[in-house]
Design a protein around this motif. Sequence first.
Motif, PDB file in Angstrom:
ATOM      1  N   SER A  45       0.576  -1.386   0.132  1.00 36.92           N
ATOM      2  CA  SER A  45       0.124   0.093  -0.175  1.00 36.92           C
ATOM      3  C   SER A  45       0.819   1.377  -0.060  1.00 36.92           C
ATOM      4  N   VAL A  46       2.160   1.345   0.507  1.00 34.69           N
ATOM      5  CA  VAL A  46       2.880   2.387   0.392  1.00 34.69           C
ATOM      6  C   VAL A  46       4.205   2.374  -0.177  1.00 34.69           C
ATOM      7  N   ARG A  47       4.223   0.939  -1.057  1.00 35.08           N
ATOM      8  CA  ARG A  47       5.452   0.725  -1.892  1.00 35.08           C
ATOM      9  C   ARG A  47       4.910   1.098  -3.283  1.00 35.08           C
ATOM     10  N   PRO A  48       6.235   1.333  -4.009  1.00 35.06           N
ATOM     11  CA  PRO A  48       5.903   1.724  -5.452  1.00 35.06           C
ATOM     12  C   PRO A  48       5.565   0.234  -6.009  1.00 35.06           C
ATOM     13  N   GLY A  49       4.777   0.314  -7.238  1.00 34.19           N
ATOM     14  CA  GLY A  49       4.380  -1.100  -7.598  1.00 34.19           C
ATOM     15  C   GLY A  49       5.417  -1.690  -8.355  1.00 34.19           C
ATOM     16  N   LEU A  50       5.494  -3.124  -8.368  1.00 30.32           N
ATOM     17  CA  LEU A  50       6.651  -4.029  -8.804  1.00 30.32           C
ATOM     18  C   LEU A  50       6.248  -4.434 -10.472  1.00 30.32           C
ATOM     19  N   VAL A  51       7.425  -4.092 -11.292  1.00 32.86           N
ATOM     20  CA  VAL A  51       7.229  -4.700 -12.594  1.00 32.86           C
ATOM     21  C   VAL A  51       7.102  -6.002 -12.672  1.00 32.86           C
ATOM     22  N   GLU A  52       5.896  -6.830 -13.213  1.00 35.12           N
ATOM     23  CA  GLU A  52       5.898  -8.078 -13.255  1.00 35.12           C
ATOM     24  C   GLU A  52       5.408  -8.507 -14.896  1.00 35.12           C
ATOM     25  N   GLU A  53       5.776  -9.528 -15.286  1.00 33.05           N
ATOM     26  CA  GLU A  53       5.142 -10.092 -16.481  1.00 33.05           C
ATOM     27  C   GLU A  53       4.628 -11.488 -15.990  1.00 33.05           C
ATOM     28  N   VAL A  54       3.347 -11.467 -16.743  1.00 28.20           N
ATOM     29  CA  VAL A  54       2.458 -12.554 -16.135  1.00 28.20           C
ATOM     30  C   VAL A  54       1.662 -13.159 -17.293  1.00 28.20           C
ATOM     31  N   GLU A  55       1.538 -14.228 -17.492  1.00 29.53           N
ATOM     32  CA  GLU A  55       0.823 -15.113 -18.319  1.00 29.53           C
ATOM     33  C   GLU A  55      -0.278 -15.429 -17.913  1.00 29.53           C
ATOM     34  N   GLY A  56      -1.736 -15.566 -18.876  1.00 30.46           N
ATOM     35  CA  GLY A  56      -2.689 -15.890 -18.353  1.00 30.46           C
ATOM     36  C   GLY A  56      -3.906 -15.630 -19.606  1.00 30.46           C
ATOM     37  N   GLU A  57      -5.238 -15.795 -19.199  1.00 29.77           N
ATOM     38  CA  GLU A  57      -6.133 -15.801 -20.140  1.00 29.77           C
ATOM     39  C   GLU A  57      -6.883 -14.576 -20.222  1.00 29.77           C
ATOM     40  N   LEU A  58      -7.027 -13.765 -20.953  1.00 28.38           N
ATOM     41  CA  LEU A  58      -7.470 -12.379 -21.161  1.00 28.38           C
ATOM     42  C   LEU A  58      -9.068 -12.507 -21.040  1.00 28.38           C
ATOM     43  N   GLU A  59      -9.755 -11.577 -20.145  1.00 21.64           N
ATOM     44  CA  GLU A  59     -10.973 -11.184 -20.072  1.00 21.64           C
ATOM     45  C   GLU A  59     -11.421  -9.713 -20.395  1.00 21.64           C
ATOM     46  N   ILE A  60     -12.428  -9.533 -21.148  1.00 22.83           N
ATOM     47  CA  ILE A  60     -12.671  -8.318 -21.661  1.00 22.83           C
ATOM     48  C   ILE A  60     -14.396  -8.333 -21.506  1.00 22.83           C
ATOM     49  N   LEU A  61     -14.691  -7.307 -20.658  1.00 24.65           N
ATOM     50  CA  LEU A  61     -16.076  -7.046 -20.381  1.00 24.65           C
ATOM     51  C   LEU A  61     -16.594  -5.832 -20.610  1.00 24.65           C
ATOM     52  N   HIS A  62     -17.915  -5.498 -20.891  1.00 28.73           N
ATOM     53  CA  HIS A  62     -18.492  -3.978 -21.450  1.00 28.73           C
ATOM     54  C   HIS A  62     -19.598  -3.998 -20.513  1.00 28.73           C
ATOM     55  N   GLU A  63     -19.712  -2.952 -19.701  1.00 31.84           N
ATOM     56  CA  GLU A  63     -20.790  -2.242 -19.070  1.00 31.84           C
ATOM     57  C   GLU A  63     -21.671  -1.383 -19.957  1.00 31.84           C
ATOM     58  N   ASP A  64     -22.793  -1.690 -20.059  1.00 32.94           N
ATOM     59  CA  ASP A  64     -23.653  -0.917 -21.137  1.00 32.94           C
ATOM     60  C   ASP A  64     -24.521   0.091 -20.212  1.00 32.94           C
ATOM     61  N   LYS A  99      -4.952 -16.166 -24.934  1.00 32.77           N
ATOM     62  CA  LYS A  99      -4.078 -16.368 -24.034  1.00 32.77           C
ATOM     63  C   LYS A  99      -2.741 -15.349 -24.366  1.00 32.77           C
ATOM     64  N   VAL A 100      -2.413 -14.618 -23.278  1.00 29.79           N
ATOM     65  CA  VAL A 100      -1.516 -13.486 -23.367  1.00 29.79           C
ATOM     66  C   VAL A 100      -0.456 -13.522 -22.293  1.00 29.79           C
ATOM     67  N   ARG A 101       0.548 -12.747 -22.753  1.00 31.22           N
ATOM     68  CA  ARG A 101       1.883 -12.449 -21.679  1.00 31.22           C
ATOM     69  C   ARG A 101       1.534 -10.952 -21.536  1.00 31.22           C
ATOM     70  N   VAL A 102       1.604 -10.398 -20.486  1.00 26.74           N
ATOM     71  CA  VAL A 102       1.550  -8.824 -20.195  1.00 26.74           C
ATOM     72  C   VAL A 102       2.657  -8.332 -19.415  1.00 26.74           C
ATOM     73  N   ARG A 103       3.075  -7.278 -19.351  1.00 28.34           N
ATOM     74  CA  ARG A 103       4.147  -6.620 -18.693  1.00 28.34           C
ATOM     75  C   ARG A 103       3.760  -5.186 -18.151  1.00 28.34           C
ATOM     76  N   GLY A 104       3.516  -5.156 -16.869  1.00 26.34           N
ATOM     77  CA  GLY A 104       3.237  -3.906 -16.176  1.00 26.34           C
ATOM     78  C   GLY A 104       3.746  -3.840 -14.815  1.00 26.34           C
ATOM     79  N   ILE A 105       3.340  -2.676 -14.058  1.00 21.55           N
ATOM     80  CA  ILE A 105       3.499  -2.306 -12.622  1.00 21.55           C
ATOM     81  C   ILE A 105       2.418  -2.888 -11.971  1.00 21.55           C
ATOM     82  N   ARG A 106       2.661  -3.724 -10.854  1.00 23.94           N
ATOM     83  CA  ARG A 106       1.552  -4.225 -10.264  1.00 23.94           C
ATOM     84  C   ARG A 106       1.489  -3.474  -8.808  1.00 23.94           C
ATOM     85  N   THR A 107       0.207  -3.497  -8.361  1.00 24.49           N
ATOM     86  CA  THR A 107      -0.072  -2.759  -7.221  1.00 24.49           C
ATOM     87  C   THR A 107      -1.353  -3.516  -6.684  1.00 24.49           C
ATOM     88  N   ASN A 108      -1.017  -4.567  -5.763  1.00 21.98           N
ATOM     89  CA  ASN A 108      -1.845  -5.375  -5.318  1.00 21.98           C
ATOM     90  C   ASN A 108      -2.428  -6.259  -6.502  1.00 21.98           C
TER      91      ASN A 108
END
Length: 555
Positions: A45-64, A99-108
């Motif tokens: 909660s007080v630390r800067p996010g950690l750069v991570e590379e994660v593989e998984g299944e993408l889910e896209i949702l839309h709220e109308d 199925k994707v591999r994403v790279r980003g800064i993770r916080t929680n």
Amino acid sequence: MIPHHVTVSRANSVFSTVSSPSLKVTIFLLILAISSWAENVFAQSVRPGLVEEVEGELEILHEDRDVGSRYLYFLKAAGRRLSLNFAKDEPTYLTSGAKVRVRGIRTNDVLALQSGGDSVQVLSSALPNTLGEQRTLVILVNFRNDTSQPYAVDFANNVFFGTTSSFFLENSYQQTYLSGVVNGWYTIDMDSPVNASTCDYSLISSLADQAASSAGVVLSNYSHKVYAFPQTGCGWWGLSSVGGTPSRSWITGSLELGVTAHELGHGLGLWHSHSLDCGASAVIGSSCATNEYGDIVDMMGASHSAHYNAFQKERLGWLNAGVSPPITTVTSSGTYTLRTYESLGSGPKALKILKSIDPSTGQKTYYYLESRQAIGFDGFLVTDPSQNVLNGVLVHTGTEGNGNSSYLLDMTPATPVYYWWYDAALAGGQSFVDSDAGLTMTTDWVSGTGASVTVSFGSGGAANLTVSTDQPSYTRNQMVSIKATVRSGGAPVANTTVNFSVKKSNGAVVTATVTTGSNGIAVYKLRLSRKDPVGIYEADAAAMSASSATNFMVQ
């Protein structure tokens, strides 16, 4: 986390004021203990996010929603469900299940990513099945504090497997339909959501699945699942995954075609159909406003019954694929006929004309032209006297590889607009000019069975030509690569002759002739000799009725 070197630094600063060795050891151990405690207590909660590379299944949702409609992105990986927040360029070329591999800064449980292009690597795409029988399970649920049943099971059955299935059959030219069952009502062990923050749709679907499974339903038999429940405070009418196996859709409140065919359209992999408003004097341009649901002649826009447009149907394989009716791709000037959009038959249902090519990505954007009539689910078109759709052709744009790029164009921009466009068609006898593409399209006539459109590229058949070199300057003995690109109406012109001429700094001229390839590109390679003069050279290229020039330096 407090880095070790910071702990040591803090300890040293204290040690400098302490003379006793034993006291120094005590202080050092105390500082280490405090550092470890701070790390555990404050955690991420007080630390800067950690750069991570994660593989998984993408889910896209839309709220109308009427206001605040939004797409949500998640990654299901190793038992976790991470929320994906993109700074720009969401991955609209993908659907749920990829199925994707994403790279980003993770916080929680949140991953912040730069863009859908730079931060997402596709390992395998998901290709939703959009043809044939669509096995659909509808689960009706209510809540422990609201056990109301706003409609009967038979009514829901008719909406899905009667009206909505008929909509898909007509739209797909008798290729796609719904089958399945409606189960419920089941009362699930949660209260009805009172607002968006308490709207746990994942819990609703999980409890609904449990209830249906306990009643003997085999969930794996269905490629689409719909969860319908009484009106809540969720803030949206419908919510759906974009694609997915199975796709999942949630409907709160009234049950009708305008929500079922829209949400199941998302479930088949479709994004929204928008409108593009460029003001009272322009159809297209660089300063235009978009309306998320602005296409009123498309179920994926604001319509409650209209056919999906040609760009959307092409993405589904309902046009221009297999045994589906064709789309005529226009690459040369001429007069083209298209058949009435809603009717059966093997004639072309739309025209497809190249509008532009993105210089950085190579993606092509096309115009799609349709001739609509008040037939079947498009019957509403006859009821509004201000409509000009029946007397013209509708024009949309769409970009390959971008599901969220469907736009209805207003071909009568000078007429008053009251939020929705009721006269967006290019009427008979009217023309539209795209000067950037060197394109003119004219509606010749419209009848109850089709329309005729004349398409002209360039001025007098002239092509657009650009010329460039692979670098701005050279030294003697180097090879100069001169590239000419020839397009007509934005489309590459193959097998055409390009005449090159290079004027050296001393006035001498060298010429060559090269034929363009399938990409419209011709390349002339000029070898500089040790005796060639230094200075500015001019490279010219000419093809058809177009010409262009550029300069380069020899030093």
